[in-house]
Design an enzyme around this catalytic site. Structure first.
Site, PDB file in Angstrom:
ATOM      1  CE  LYS A  99      -1.735   2.852   2.766  1.00 50.80           C
ATOM      2  NZ  LYS A  99      -1.639   4.111   1.986  1.00 50.80           N
TER       3      LYS A  99
ATOM      4  N   GLY B 109       7.313   4.902   7.900  1.00 48.97           N
ATOM      5  CA  GLY B 109       6.484   6.101   8.040  1.00 48.97           C
ATOM      6  C   GLY B 109       6.728   6.714   9.401  1.00 48.97           C
ATOM      7  CB  SER B 110       4.849   9.248  11.260  1.00 49.63           C
ATOM      8  OG  SER B 110       3.593   8.606  11.308  1.00 49.63           O
ATOM      9  CB  THR B 111       7.399   7.628  15.675  1.00 49.50           C
ATOM     10  OG1 THR B 111       8.755   7.501  15.219  1.00 49.50           O
ATOM     11  CG2 THR B 111       7.279   7.047  17.065  1.00 49.50           C
TER      12      THR B 111
ATOM     13  N   GLY C 195       3.478   4.124  13.116  1.00 51.91           N
ATOM     14  CA  GLY C 195       4.174   2.862  13.405  1.00 51.91           C
ATOM     15  C   GLY C 195       3.611   2.194  14.648  1.00 51.91           C
TER      16      GLY C 195
ATOM     17  CD  GLU D  47      13.674   0.476   8.940  1.00 55.51           C
ATOM     18  OE1 GLU D  47      14.275   1.473   9.391  1.00 55.51           O
ATOM     19  OE2 GLU D  47      14.079  -0.680   9.088  1.00 55.51           O
TER      20      GLU D  47
ATOM     21  CD  GLU E  66      10.551  12.444  11.154  1.00 58.69           C
ATOM     22  OE1 GLU E  66       9.430  11.968  11.421  1.00 58.69           O
ATOM     23  OE2 GLU E  66      11.429  11.822  10.556  1.00 58.69           O
TER      24      GLU E  66
HETATM   25  P1  NAD Z   1       2.781   8.423   7.744  1.00 59.78           P
HETATM   26  O1  NAD Z   1       3.094   7.630   8.948  1.00 59.78           O
HETATM   27  O2  NAD Z   1       1.773   9.492   7.836  1.00 59.78           O
HETATM   28  O3  NAD Z   1       2.264   7.461   6.563  1.00 59.78           O
HETATM   29  C1  NAD Z   1       3.011   6.344   6.162  1.00 59.78           C
HETATM   30  C2  NAD Z   1       2.060   5.314   5.596  1.00 59.78           C
HETATM   31  O4  NAD Z   1       1.164   4.903   6.624  1.00 59.78           O
HETATM   32  C3  NAD Z   1       1.199   5.812   4.441  1.00 59.78           C
HETATM   33  O5  NAD Z   1       1.085   4.802   3.474  1.00 59.78           O
HETATM   34  C4  NAD Z   1      -0.134   6.084   5.103  1.00 59.78           C
HETATM   35  O6  NAD Z   1      -1.234   5.950   4.229  1.00 59.78           O
HETATM   36  C5  NAD Z   1      -0.171   5.009   6.163  1.00 59.78           C
HETATM   37  N1  NAD Z   1      -1.045   5.357   7.286  1.00 59.78           N
HETATM   38  C6  NAD Z   1      -1.312   6.606   7.767  1.00 59.78           C
HETATM   39  N2  NAD Z   1      -2.185   6.522   8.784  1.00 59.78           N
HETATM   40  C7  NAD Z   1      -2.473   5.215   8.959  1.00 59.78           C
HETATM   41  C8  NAD Z   1      -3.321   4.492   9.843  1.00 59.78           C
HETATM   42  N3  NAD Z   1      -4.080   5.119  10.747  1.00 59.78           N
HETATM   43  N4  NAD Z   1      -3.355   3.149   9.755  1.00 59.78           N
HETATM   44  C9  NAD Z   1      -2.617   2.506   8.820  1.00 59.78           C
HETATM   45  N5  NAD Z   1      -1.830   3.129   7.936  1.00 59.78           N
HETATM   46  C10 NAD Z   1      -1.738   4.468   8.015  1.00 59.78           C
HETATM   47  O7  NAD Z   1       4.186   8.940   7.217  1.00 59.78           O
HETATM   48  P2  NAD Z   1       4.462   9.887   5.976  1.00 59.78           P
HETATM   49  O8  NAD Z   1       4.040  11.268   6.356  1.00 59.78           O
HETATM   50  O9  NAD Z   1       3.927   9.272   4.726  1.00 59.78           O
HETATM   51  O10 NAD Z   1       6.060   9.801   5.878  1.00 59.78           O
HETATM   52  C11 NAD Z   1       6.898  10.529   6.670  1.00 59.78           C
HETATM   53  C12 NAD Z   1       7.418   9.661   7.812  1.00 59.78           C
HETATM   54  O11 NAD Z   1       8.104   8.513   7.312  1.00 59.78           O
HETATM   55  C13 NAD Z   1       8.448  10.398   8.638  1.00 59.78           C
HETATM   56  O12 NAD Z   1       8.174  10.214   9.998  1.00 59.78           O
HETATM   57  C14 NAD Z   1       9.762   9.731   8.242  1.00 59.78           C
HETATM   58  O13 NAD Z   1      10.772   9.818   9.209  1.00 59.78           O
HETATM   59  C15 NAD Z   1       9.325   8.336   8.006  1.00 59.78           C
HETATM   60  N6  NAD Z   1      10.332   7.615   7.193  1.00 59.78           N
HETATM   61  C16 NAD Z   1      11.165   6.725   7.819  1.00 59.78           C
HETATM   62  C17 NAD Z   1      12.161   6.055   7.094  1.00 59.78           C
HETATM   63  C18 NAD Z   1      13.083   5.070   7.761  1.00 59.78           C
HETATM   64  O14 NAD Z   1      13.702   4.271   7.052  1.00 59.78           O
HETATM   65  N7  NAD Z   1      13.218   5.087   9.078  1.00 59.78           N
HETATM   66  C19 NAD Z   1      12.274   6.291   5.725  1.00 59.78           C
HETATM   67  C20 NAD Z   1      11.418   7.202   5.122  1.00 59.78           C
HETATM   68  C21 NAD Z   1      10.435   7.858   5.870  1.00 59.78           C
END
Ligand code: NAD
Length: 496
Positions: free
Chosen positions: A189, A242-244, A247, A265, A399
């Site tokens: 996804k 994605g975000s903590t 996560g 991650e 962040e």
């Molecule tokens: P996000 O957490 O908002 O979204 C990431 C994914 O999660 C998206 O596909 C989103 O649709 C999904 N998502 C959002 N809410 C959800 C929910 N309630 N239930 C299930 N899935 C959900 O993150 P973002 O804004 O897309 O990306 C930025 C974040 O990603 C930053 O915190 C960044 O540090 C992190 N990131 C980490 C790494 C790593 O390797 N550590 C690499 C790249 C990005």
């Protein structure tokens, strides 16, 4: 890159895939619903995308499960799977201009970065895991002669992958390449902000010979499609970037469903520690500027906290500020542009709010701080530098995910380590010093997954990447990533 490419003309000729890819075919969402895919380059509507939800996830997981059970992928000899993944890497390379253009239009990064950074890294990743398939051996335990104990790794079954928008295809490849190499089926996804390249690569995977159902892509929102994948009873593992905050939700989804393996991650707040005895302060300044302004700071390991030794503070900050001015936001489709658009209006507002917060809490705005290029209809923020930041301030703790640097002064190595470790995150740290003993002592003391010394470059696909603390669980990249996508089995045979 071919300097003669007219990227706008190329964009007008693009055919954009906008349906989910399930069971080897493009299909509409079961609900028939779509969502708008808007380009942050100029605010125009690119296409309407199938809005997958729980029903589409059910269909994709069922297709993935059937493909796994009948062995159409994991039952093939390693050499055959090797050939298919390497062919996929070649197809991605062949179509790299198209993929780079989709990435730039979709999330606003400069075309030169998309083409020479993201696409190259994706090709390397897919090829590397493809080539690994027939080079990994299992183990035999040291037992008495009366027994034979095999320790083998087996694919898990169905792997769900949920990824962000900052490096859309690369973050997806870090999941799907090792998961497929290990013999699993995948349901991916992509982020709702950036689904385009994942859909195109699903098609290329089919062309490369990945059998139907083995690699599925369901675009949609996090709360619907993402959550459905996280809670699905027939998904064996969920790999998330994605975000903590989100996560943590995946840990909850797993606990409330089938205890699927969750790897995370997540976010970071990288301290970039510059000592007066750095071997080359110009190189360190370039590392500091690139480290926060590349991809508009929308990077998990962006060097967002600049920790600088007090005696070089003024001189060093002037160097970083001079370099920052070369990062003026420009048209992402121009090959010379170094700083592109923010991903969307929401992220732009979030970053601008953090800038206001920094000012309110007493940090000194030394450069930038404004939204620019509004006349384009897109979303752009100037390179921004704060000085006199205290590590307790919001801009040093959270962040920001934008081109915003927080400068903090330190006096001793001990103080630098204390500030660096005073964070909920532990993804990466950078340090610059000529003193090898000091460097190694500090590297040991830092609670982070990656430490780079006298460079910002933390290596390619051959080294693991991931975080301590709330930066995540598990590692992407390297052969260690395969641990997330396999189960370990002991087979004990009595020979007595
Ligand atoms: P996000 O957490 O908002 O979204 C990431 C994914 O999660 C998206 O596909 C989103 O649709 C999904 N998502 C959002 N809410 C959800 C929910 N309630 N239930 C299930 N899935 C959900 O993150 P973002 O804004 O897309 O990306 C930025 C974040 O990603 C930053 O915190 C960044 O540090 C992190 N990131 C980490 C790494 C790593 O390797 N550590 C690499 C790249 C990005």
């Amino acid at each position: 890159m071919n300097a003669a490419i007219d990227w706008r003309a190329e964009a007008s000729r693009l055919t954009i895939r906008n349906q989910a890819f399930i069971g080897g075919k493009f299909v509409d969402a079961a609900s028939g619903e779509t969502f708008d895919c808007v380009s942050p380059v100029d605010g125009t509507l690119l296409v309407r995308i199938a809005a997958g939800d729980g029903r589409d996830i059910d269909l994709a997981v069922a297709a993935a499960r059937t493909a796994f059970e009948d062995g159409r992928w994991n039952g093939q000899p390693p050499k055959a799977r090797w050939r298919v993944l390497v062919r996929l890497a070649e197809l991605i390379q062949k179509n790299a201009n198209e993929l780079a253009l989709l990435e730039t239009l979709d999330m606003g990064k400069p075309i030169a970065n998309a083409r020479n950074g993201d696409c190259r890294a994706v090709v390397e990743c897919v090829r590397w895991y493809g080539e690994a398939i027939d080079k990994i051996y299992d183990e035999i335990a040291p037992t008495a002669k009366t027994a034979l104990a095999l320790i083998t790794r087996e694919p898990l079954g169905v792997v769900g992958a949920v990824v962000p928008w900052n490096f859309p295809l690369l973050m997806a490849a870090w999941k799907f390449a090792p998961a497929l190499a290990a013999g699993n089926s995948v349901v991916l996804k992509p982020a709702e902000q950036s689904p385009l390249t994942a859909l195109r690569v699903a098609e290329l995977a089919a062309e490369a010979g990945i059998p139907p159902g083995v690699f599925n892509v369901v675009p949609g929102f996090g709360e619907t499609a993402g959550q459905a994948l996280g809670r699905h009873l027939d998904v064996d593992a969920l790999a998330f970037t994605g975000s903590t905050e989100v996560g943590k939700l995946f840990l909850k989804y797993s606990g409330e469903s089938n205890m699927k393996i969750v790897s995370l991650e997540c976010g970071g707040k990288t301290p970039n520690i510059v000592f007066a005895d750095a071997p080359d302060l110009d190189a360190a300044a370039k590392g500091a500027a690139d480290g926060i302004f590349y991809n508009s700071g929308q990077v998990c390991d962006a060097a967002s906290r600049l920790l600088v030794e007090d005696k070089i503070h003024d001189a060093f900050l002037s160097k970083v500020a001079a370099l920052a001015k070369t990062y003026q936001p420009g048209d992402p489709l121009n090959e010379k542009t170094q700083l592109g658009a923010m991903v969307d209006a929401v992220q732009t507002k979030r970053v601008l709010d953090f800038i206001e917060r920094g000012k309110d809490e007493g940090a000194e705005l030394a450069l930038g701080g404004r939204q620019v290029r509004q006349e384009t209809g897109g979303f752009y923020i100037e390179p921004t530098i704060f000085d006199a930041v205290q590590n307790r301030m919001t801009i040093a703790r959270e962040e920001i995910f934008g081109p915003v640097l927080s400068t903090i002064v330190f006096k001793t190595p001990e103080e630098a380590v204390k500030i660096a470790n005073d964070s909920q995150y532990g993804l990466e740290a950078n340090l610059w010093t000529n003193d090898l003993t000091k460097a190694h002592k500090i590297a040991r003391a830092l609670r982070v997954g990656t430490v780079t010394i006298n460079t910002r470059d933390g290596g390619g696909i051959e080294v693991p990447f991931g975080g301590y603390k709330q930066s995540g669980i598990g590692r992407d990249k390297s052969l260690h990533a395969l641990e997330k996508y396999t189960e370990m089995k002991t087979t004990w045979l009595d020979l007595s």
